[in-house]
Motif scaffolding. Sequence first.
Motif: not given
Length: 373
Positions: A147-159
Amino acid sequence: MRPLEGLLVLDFSTLLPGPMATLLLAEAGAEVVKIERPGRGDEMRGYTPRWGADSTNFALLNRGKRSVALDLKDPAERKRLEPLLARADVLVEQFRPGVMDRLGLSYDAVSARNPRLIYCSITGYGQTGPKRDAAGHDLNYIGDTGLLALSHGDAARPVVPPALIADIAGGAYPAVMNILLALTRRGATGLGCYLDVAMTDNLFPFLYWALGQGAATGVWPGNGTDLVTGGSPRYRLYPAADGRIVAVAAIEDRFWAVFCEAIGLAPALRDDTQDAPATARRISEIIAAAPSAHWREVFARADCCCSVVATLQEAVADPHFIARGLFTRQVANGQGGTMPALPVPVDPGFRAPEDAASPAAPGLGADTAAYLP
């Protein structure tokens, strides 16, 4: 009469999933007795910010319950529980698999004395499988299920998601759902049952579209690549000139057409199947050129599934939620303080009247003498 009045629930759980589940049962009329360790009690009591003797978290999640302080590792203390176990309707526990068994409180042991008992275990990974004994928290569970892999933001600034999805939607809510189903079946058969609620298992319904896409096409969704995860200009967050965020969810064509007209998007960019990145870039430029107050007025007139993201403080003061009565009921801390009680998804017709005082969360061991011989 509230629908669960007359039911006795023994709550061995701590922190969030189990206490949230038993809060819903208590709101519907069940008598909920927390079984807590002496001295410290539910770990949530010690969280911050403090509100009276305990934390605000504990006060909100445990209002209207009772507290019995008992050392479950002491056989003599456990024996004092037997009368309660014999008449309980529901037991909720949240230990790692095997802990209740080692304490002599497994489903088999307790149901032998009380075959009508509905015994609900809430864990991260369930009672079986290679991960059953692994430690974890919400972030681990949504990470393990994809689930998290679908929308965690930019890899440099994960949300980090702002909600504890696994604890509440994967644990507390399925627990209540299955307890109510078990109560219905018990009404017909007279028998209780064992419920294995695994928070990770219950996250996969949130991935229905992603699972379907992967299974049907062989192309599995990535991070922010799809319609409801930011891959489309129709469903995305756009910053306004003042730094506030505009939430655009104009998915259907009729809303998309109204949205494009409302912001003045050039006709050549309105067909987002041609060059979606270009469309999204231009929308970003348009939204960023005006403050959020402007866009709030524009979208209020257009009614196209677009809004300005509210702060939590703004949300609790929103006239809509006030009119719905979400924050009418107050909870007390036993020391003269009150705050709005946590709104829960139990229909008002199943709860105490809104003008009724919401009882405070119990002090640690406050009800031991009343419940234990």
